[in-house]
Motif scaffolding. Structure first.
Motif, PDB file in Angstrom:
ATOM      1  N   GLU A 135     -14.085  18.084  24.155  1.00 57.61           N
ATOM      2  CA  GLU A 135     -13.657  16.721  24.470  1.00 57.61           C
ATOM      3  C   GLU A 135     -13.168  16.576  25.915  1.00 57.61           C
ATOM      4  O   GLU A 135     -12.744  15.505  26.325  1.00 57.61           O
ATOM      5  CB  GLU A 135     -12.579  16.282  23.471  1.00 57.61           C
ATOM      6  CG  GLU A 135     -13.156  16.191  22.045  1.00 57.61           C
ATOM      7  CD  GLU A 135     -12.138  15.842  20.982  1.00 57.61           C
ATOM      8  OE1 GLU A 135     -12.483  15.103  20.048  1.00 57.61           O
ATOM      9  OE2 GLU A 135     -10.984  16.333  21.061  1.00 57.61           O
ATOM     10  N   PHE A 136     -13.222  17.671  26.653  1.00 48.06           N
ATOM     11  CA  PHE A 136     -12.808  17.619  28.059  1.00 48.06           C
ATOM     12  C   PHE A 136     -13.829  16.809  28.850  1.00 48.06           C
ATOM     13  O   PHE A 136     -15.033  16.890  28.593  1.00 48.06           O
ATOM     14  CB  PHE A 136     -12.721  19.038  28.624  1.00 48.06           C
ATOM     15  CG  PHE A 136     -11.772  19.165  29.777  1.00 48.06           C
ATOM     16  CD1 PHE A 136     -10.469  19.563  29.569  1.00 48.06           C
ATOM     17  CD2 PHE A 136     -12.195  18.887  31.077  1.00 48.06           C
ATOM     18  CE1 PHE A 136      -9.584  19.692  30.645  1.00 48.06           C
ATOM     19  CE2 PHE A 136     -11.322  19.004  32.155  1.00 48.06           C
ATOM     20  CZ  PHE A 136     -10.016  19.412  31.945  1.00 48.06           C
ATOM     21  N   GLU A 137     -13.365  16.044  29.815  1.00 47.37           N
ATOM     22  CA  GLU A 137     -14.285  15.257  30.638  1.00 47.37           C
ATOM     23  C   GLU A 137     -15.331  16.182  31.260  1.00 47.37           C
ATOM     24  O   GLU A 137     -14.998  17.147  31.940  1.00 47.37           O
ATOM     25  CB  GLU A 137     -13.536  14.530  31.765  1.00 47.37           C
ATOM     26  CG  GLU A 137     -12.475  13.538  31.295  1.00 47.37           C
ATOM     27  CD  GLU A 137     -11.080  14.154  31.225  1.00 47.37           C
ATOM     28  OE1 GLU A 137     -10.684  14.574  30.110  1.00 47.37           O
ATOM     29  OE2 GLU A 137     -10.414  14.217  32.261  1.00 47.37           O
ATOM     30  N   PRO A 179     -14.564  14.702  16.122  1.00 51.67           N
ATOM     31  CA  PRO A 179     -13.257  15.227  16.547  1.00 51.67           C
ATOM     32  C   PRO A 179     -12.876  16.495  15.786  1.00 51.67           C
ATOM     33  O   PRO A 179     -12.355  17.447  16.380  1.00 51.67           O
ATOM     34  CB  PRO A 179     -12.301  14.077  16.243  1.00 51.67           C
ATOM     35  CG  PRO A 179     -13.149  12.850  16.362  1.00 51.67           C
ATOM     36  CD  PRO A 179     -14.511  13.248  15.866  1.00 51.67           C
ATOM     37  N   ASP A 180     -13.171  16.536  14.496  1.00 54.90           N
ATOM     38  CA  ASP A 180     -12.832  17.720  13.722  1.00 54.90           C
ATOM     39  C   ASP A 180     -13.663  18.926  14.168  1.00 54.90           C
ATOM     40  O   ASP A 180     -13.143  20.041  14.253  1.00 54.90           O
ATOM     41  CB  ASP A 180     -13.068  17.455  12.233  1.00 54.90           C
ATOM     42  CG  ASP A 180     -12.645  18.637  11.384  1.00 54.90           C
ATOM     43  OD1 ASP A 180     -11.433  18.935  11.377  1.00 54.90           O
ATOM     44  OD2 ASP A 180     -13.518  19.280  10.775  1.00 54.90           O
ATOM     45  N   GLU A 181     -14.916  18.717  14.469  1.00 57.28           N
ATOM     46  CA  GLU A 181     -15.743  19.828  14.953  1.00 57.28           C
ATOM     47  C   GLU A 181     -15.288  20.303  16.331  1.00 57.28           C
ATOM     48  O   GLU A 181     -15.296  21.501  16.623  1.00 57.28           O
ATOM     49  CB  GLU A 181     -17.215  19.412  14.983  1.00 57.28           C
ATOM     50  CG  GLU A 181     -17.829  19.295  13.579  1.00 57.28           C
ATOM     51  CD  GLU A 181     -19.209  18.653  13.595  1.00 57.28           C
ATOM     52  OE1 GLU A 181     -19.981  18.916  12.647  1.00 57.28           O
ATOM     53  OE2 GLU A 181     -19.519  17.880  14.529  1.00 57.28           O
ATOM     54  N   ASP A 198     -12.283  20.211  17.395  1.00 55.86           N
ATOM     55  CA  ASP A 198     -11.066  20.995  17.128  1.00 55.86           C
ATOM     56  C   ASP A 198     -11.431  22.378  16.582  1.00 55.86           C
ATOM     57  O   ASP A 198     -10.820  23.387  16.957  1.00 55.86           O
ATOM     58  CB  ASP A 198     -10.188  20.230  16.132  1.00 55.86           C
ATOM     59  CG  ASP A 198      -8.719  20.639  16.237  1.00 55.86           C
ATOM     60  OD1 ASP A 198      -8.243  20.829  17.372  1.00 55.86           O
ATOM     61  OD2 ASP A 198      -8.070  20.777  15.192  1.00 55.86           O
ATOM     62  N   ALA A 199     -12.429  22.413  15.719  1.00 57.63           N
ATOM     63  CA  ALA A 199     -12.874  23.698  15.177  1.00 57.63           C
ATOM     64  C   ALA A 199     -13.428  24.593  16.287  1.00 57.63           C
ATOM     65  O   ALA A 199     -13.185  25.803  16.308  1.00 57.63           O
ATOM     66  CB  ALA A 199     -13.930  23.479  14.089  1.00 57.63           C
ATOM     67  N   PHE A 200     -14.156  24.006  17.217  1.00 57.12           N
ATOM     68  CA  PHE A 200     -14.715  24.821  18.299  1.00 57.12           C
ATOM     69  C   PHE A 200     -13.592  25.394  19.170  1.00 57.12           C
ATOM     70  O   PHE A 200     -13.602  26.579  19.513  1.00 57.12           O
ATOM     71  CB  PHE A 200     -15.695  24.003  19.154  1.00 57.12           C
ATOM     72  CG  PHE A 200     -16.360  24.853  20.190  1.00 57.12           C
ATOM     73  CD1 PHE A 200     -17.392  25.725  19.847  1.00 57.12           C
ATOM     74  CD2 PHE A 200     -15.941  24.830  21.522  1.00 57.12           C
ATOM     75  CE1 PHE A 200     -17.984  26.548  20.798  1.00 57.12           C
ATOM     76  CE2 PHE A 200     -16.526  25.645  22.473  1.00 57.12           C
ATOM     77  CZ  PHE A 200     -17.552  26.507  22.109  1.00 57.12           C
ATOM     78  N   ARG A 201     -12.638  24.556  19.509  1.00 50.37           N
ATOM     79  CA  ARG A 201     -11.488  25.074  20.261  1.00 50.37           C
ATOM     80  C   ARG A 201     -10.823  26.210  19.489  1.00 50.37           C
ATOM     81  O   ARG A 201     -10.445  27.239  20.059  1.00 50.37           O
ATOM     82  CB  ARG A 201     -10.476  23.953  20.515  1.00 50.37           C
ATOM     83  CG  ARG A 201     -10.935  22.898  21.504  1.00 50.37           C
ATOM     84  CD  ARG A 201      -9.810  21.922  21.858  1.00 50.37           C
ATOM     85  NE  ARG A 201      -9.383  21.097  20.732  1.00 50.37           N
ATOM     86  CZ  ARG A 201      -9.809  19.854  20.493  1.00 50.37           C
ATOM     87  NH1 ARG A 201     -10.679  19.282  21.310  1.00 50.37           N
ATOM     88  NH2 ARG A 201      -9.367  19.180  19.459  1.00 50.37           N
ATOM     89  N   GLY A 202     -10.691  26.011  18.172  1.00 45.46           N
ATOM     90  CA  GLY A 202     -10.072  27.042  17.336  1.00 45.46           C
ATOM     91  C   GLY A 202     -10.882  28.323  17.312  1.00 45.46           C
ATOM     92  O   GLY A 202     -10.320  29.434  17.328  1.00 45.46           O
ATOM     93  N   GLN A 203     -12.188  28.194  17.274  1.00 46.30           N
ATOM     94  CA  GLN A 203     -13.044  29.378  17.316  1.00 46.30           C
ATOM     95  C   GLN A 203     -12.854  30.119  18.643  1.00 46.30           C
ATOM     96  O   GLN A 203     -12.786  31.353  18.681  1.00 46.30           O
ATOM     97  CB  GLN A 203     -14.516  28.959  17.165  1.00 46.30           C
ATOM     98  CG  GLN A 203     -15.517  30.103  17.248  1.00 46.30           C
ATOM     99  CD  GLN A 203     -15.412  31.071  16.084  1.00 46.30           C
ATOM    100  OE1 GLN A 203     -14.877  30.720  15.034  1.00 46.30           O
ATOM    101  NE2 GLN A 203     -15.882  32.292  16.289  1.00 46.30           N
TER     102      GLN A 203
END
Lengths: 468, 468, 468
Positions: C202-204, C277-279, C281-286
């Protein structure tokens, strides 16, 4: 024997105690500003004597009787009226004796602190309430209540109250406030605009309330525009009766900023009683934002106090109704809940929104960071169960470092127990001075500044936040 | 050199310290009431000597070994048995030396406080445990353990324990308790009814457990009615072995009050292993309400302690099993979770429900308001990581103002470390007296009342809450 | 007149104060270890003078200007640049005067404490900042800044900084760090690997960032394998510029441990900008778990600091951009969020994961229990709004009993206000010594141990946690 310690609530360490006492001496005599409370304006309109000790201290105060109930007394034994009008205790002395026999249950509570303060400083009692002293205390207080010095207006003056705000529903005719004003008595008793009955789609009789609201205001409240105009008209009417604030107690802090078309559609759904719980919550949230916009027009301070799960016991609610000590706080989110309202009007410098909480975890994490950024926000004092020494200590310790003192709104007593008002304000002044003494003693605040802050916390900040 | 400070945990300010010491002197000699714990009844049945210092202090106590693990020691090195029976350290002296060499990790923790207390007051050690003193300490303690004065029963008596509750599963035959009673020894060791294995559909072997439960009770536990009756029978059996309470440790505080038909259907689903996680949680919640109803019949106190996410490390659980220090608390809601149970039986004056928490944020916001209203509720003491000076201080500071002292249930040690019992009760007594001294010193409690409260917190409240 | 109290932050009770002072005297002179912060490496590369008092203390520091904004000043009046380049105040003296005239707003805040400390101890001022003294203070500081003793390198040396970590994005060329090294100056300024721009879908400009990341590293970052290798290469590059840690500030603490195939698929979705948004967040978590695995290879410490709802005011974000004081903390869960990462690598003894929080409720309930069990975990110091006396006190009181001192990571200042560094470390040392004195005074820690712990909290633990 004195019931209260003259150095109560001050730190025990001698240097700090001296410092706290000095700070307190500078503010102890200031008049009381009470910008939020639930006293009955009729008391000051009619100025009749209070009926008896039980009806003054026990029967109407759910902080008092819930504690007795929690240890096995019944609401009936304590004279709390039943919804169905069925039999409850009617002998005030019997109620008082039960209260007195269980007075030890209040050890260490703020209730004991203000009761002892009232007994000693309002009524001049010098014995501790107990089963043994119950009758003597009853007779003494009852005799006082018969004296002209103990009528509501006399006590108002003796308490050195500069202004006292009461709270009335949007449909109220404010006749007691009018009567007070027309009486020529100079005590300043003002109303507050509390529109729950016409703002909450889940309120009993919402549609009928909105219709009555239209009749009162002369607007067609079957339309969204007419409904909003009716609010403007009633707010003005309340302002004419002294109001400087509106008051909103929702279960959550949710706000919305819908388009006017969507808001109007939601309003129609609410009128039809067709809202889901989530839609009802959304409508309440939309109305907070509408109220904030009206505040920008008419200057009323907006008070938001979310977080109570009301009437928790289905049984108590069914038999005794609202406000019986079974309103239990729950977790409350402010950060996402308030964003719509803050995005709409949060940067307005003339707006005042006072936020309250029943969830202490929000102080440091959410409320102080929000109040330390948005110009419209002020933090209301700790209240309900946190209107206490520990409550005030934790509030200051959790908020001052992040939003300072000047984003807080001074003290308010929020009480329907008139005789507790001096005690509650005294606790707040002492607790704040104890905190300030601690800051001075640990090099976090200069002593001269502490005196200035003590004055502001006691007097200026409440007046500024509420436009009084 | 003494390992413990005679004035430990008292306030430092001299006036408060003197006051705290006086309060403590009044309760220090009272017998220990231990209404909830995990000692092994076999110790008192067989009265054999404790094997060695490592197995007494390190190997069985996850509070001790998890701290060592958190700094890089392995469970194997500390002799914790593996699920697969694979090799772990078996030399108790080697385990003890590792513990001693890392004893500095416990600085400032309640573990260090009770270990030092045990070393000094139970075993008479006068040197600080360290790598240097490891062997000397080991030898000293080991020599003590060989003496008749250090057998379980001798220590029980020396610890001045009036009653000690252990905890057994619903399928337990309670043979050790029977053996204690039949031995003629007069020490009062009672059991507690813990039915997780037959109440939690997610428990390993739930259906088989319920079948065994039927066999034990002579009921047809394949039916909901038979299953409930089996509980009644087993509760009575436990009562006959001294039980005055049941104990329930669920992940959440959820309760339900389903119709009996719905509950029966859910039970059948649980027996088939067909419950979703949410349905399993609902069944556990239903059983809390059923247990509360049975408590109204048989008088057992109901203990609810939710909030732990158990066996957090999949790896540790797979290799070493349950109770290895990886049970991590999480946020816990009580207000909505308990409503079904409280609506069913919450206003019953004869019922006792003791609530525990691992989430301190619930004290002031939820638990104290609930306990300060519902007659059946009492707050259990802070426990697990909060069985400590700070834990007790925060508990009292967060709850007293709202629910007073008399809605709390006294102290319990909840321990499987027998030698820590006197230390833990001593910490509780000192911490409570420190708090009371603070209240007296700041004019919030009269000194005479503080003495009465100290006695109640130490002795009466636990007996009342647990019917002991 | 001194602006600061030499005994500030020590307990007031004389015995405790003496003890705290002794502990502090033992650590006051130790060099500063600053393993996490946001100073600009260019300062030390170019060693140019700081421009003026307003740009040193007000304009870049959102802790300072947000407080002024919260009381009605505008960001424009304070010289904060607009996104659109529109007009804002450019006269530093005018900005300074506004700041000075409102300096009372900071009473009782850590900002006032470090500002006064800097004014007195860095610049030698002896008058309190106010409207009256604004110009004199401005002129005095401005004159200092023109002296060679006040250049960045001179101050670095005077501040006795042993090592200072800055933070750079994964795409940074680290030219200022190279310039520092090549300059021959011996001050140790190291970088930290902060890959948000290439880790957060989600970063620019995420996809373009990842492409640039490929170009920099010579890897094909259009593939999951190439992308991971690029991280390895860039981490090594950062290590060559002194980095001993990576840094990750996500909205939640969520981690994931997906199969490599699932992770690769999610990465492709992220590159296409197709994540929900949930995906995202999941990618950041991964990626947190991937980073932890890389830390096992290259030894970088992994820092996780979740919980901020950034850019809360849409209006301020639109007009002024990021980091303008409107990042508001929210509730943060760690127990379930971290489980995937901890199940993957949590028991590794060589790994260091430093956890931060903006939600103080997590200290006792979640963070201390986790850190007191998993060998890889250390608790970072309280920061942002909790980098303060009360913040540190609450942190120690909530964590020590459960995870001890040795599962904490020492202090870090996390600041972009260079002149505040000595003040912030001084506050931490004083606050820790005050806490230790309290433990000693109440018999919870031996005095000799307290000296050892004070040294470790000030110096050793930060070096150990960050491999410095």
């Amino acid at each position: 024997m004195p019931l209260t310690d003259p150095d109560r609530l001050f730190p025990v360490e001698p240097a700090l105690r001296g410092l706290a006492r000095e700070l307190y001496d500078g503010v102890a005599g200031l008049p009381i500003i009470s910008p939020h409370g639930h006293c009955d304006p009729r008391w000051f309109a009619e100025n009749a004597r209070f009926p008896n000790p039980a009806e003054l201290f026990v029967v109407p105060d759910h902080y008092v009787f819930r504690m007795l109930v929690s240890q096995g007394l019944t609401l009936e034994e304590l004279g709390v009226p039943r919804v169905d009008g069925g039999p409850v205790e009617t002998d005030p002395r019997a109620i008082w004796r039960r209260f007195a026999a269980h007075y030890h249950l209040f050890r260490g509570t703020p209730s004991a602190m203000w009761l002892d303060h009232s007994f000693e400083h309002v009524f001049g009692l010098d014995q501790i309430l107990s089963a043994q002293t119950a009758d003597a205390c009853y007779d003494h207080i009852d005799a006082c209540l018969a004296q002209p010095d103990f009528t509501p207006r006399a006590l108002f003056e003796r308490f050195n109250i500069e202004v006292l705000a009461t709270t009335e529903g949007a449909l109220d005719d404010l006749k007691w406030h009018r009567m007070i004003r027309e009486s020529g008595w100079t005590g300043r008793v003002v109303t507050t605009y509390r529109p729950d009955a016409v703002v909450d789609p889940e309120f009993e009789g919402f549609a009928a309330n909105v219709e009555a609201f239209g009749a009162l205001s002369g607007e067609d409240t079957a339309t969204w525009e007419g409904y909003l105009t009716a609010h403007r008209i009633r707010r003005l009417f309340f302002k004419q009766h002294g109001a400087t604030a509106s008051d909103h107690g929702h279960a959550t802090a949710r706000t919305e900023n819908l388009s006017q078309a969507d808001a109007a559609a939601l309003f129609q759904k609410a009128l039809k009683g067709a809202c889901t719980p989530d839609e009802a919550d959304a409508f309440r949230g939309q109305m907070l934002t509408e109220m904030a916009r009206m505040s920008l027009e008419d200057g009323l301070t907006l008070q938001i106090h979310p977080g109570s799960r009301r009437n928790h016991s289905a049984d108590v609610f069914a038999r005794f109704g609202r406000d019986k000590g079974f309103d239990i706080p729950g977790r409350t989110d402010y950060v996402s809940a308030l964003k719509p309202l803050l995005d709409a009007v949060g940067m307005e410098r003339e707006l005042r929104v006072v936020l309250f909480t029943l969830d202490e975890t929000a102080y440091g994490r959410e409320l102080a960071p929000l109040a330390g950024a948005y110009p419209c926000l002020r933090l209301g004092p700790p209240w309900w169960f946190f209107d206490s020494y520990e409550g005030i200590r934790k509030f200051r310790e959790a908020t001052t470092e992040t939003c300072g003192f000047y984003n807080t709104a001074g003290f308010n007593d929020d009480t329907r127990a008139f005789c507790s008002i001096p005690a509650r304000h005294d606790v707040a002044r002492r607790s704040d001075c104890a905190y300030l003494a601690q800051l001075v003693g640990t090099g976090r605040l200069r002593e001269a500044d502490a005196h200035a802050v003590a004055y502001d916390l006691t007097y200026s900040l409440a007046k500024e936040a509420y436009g009084l």
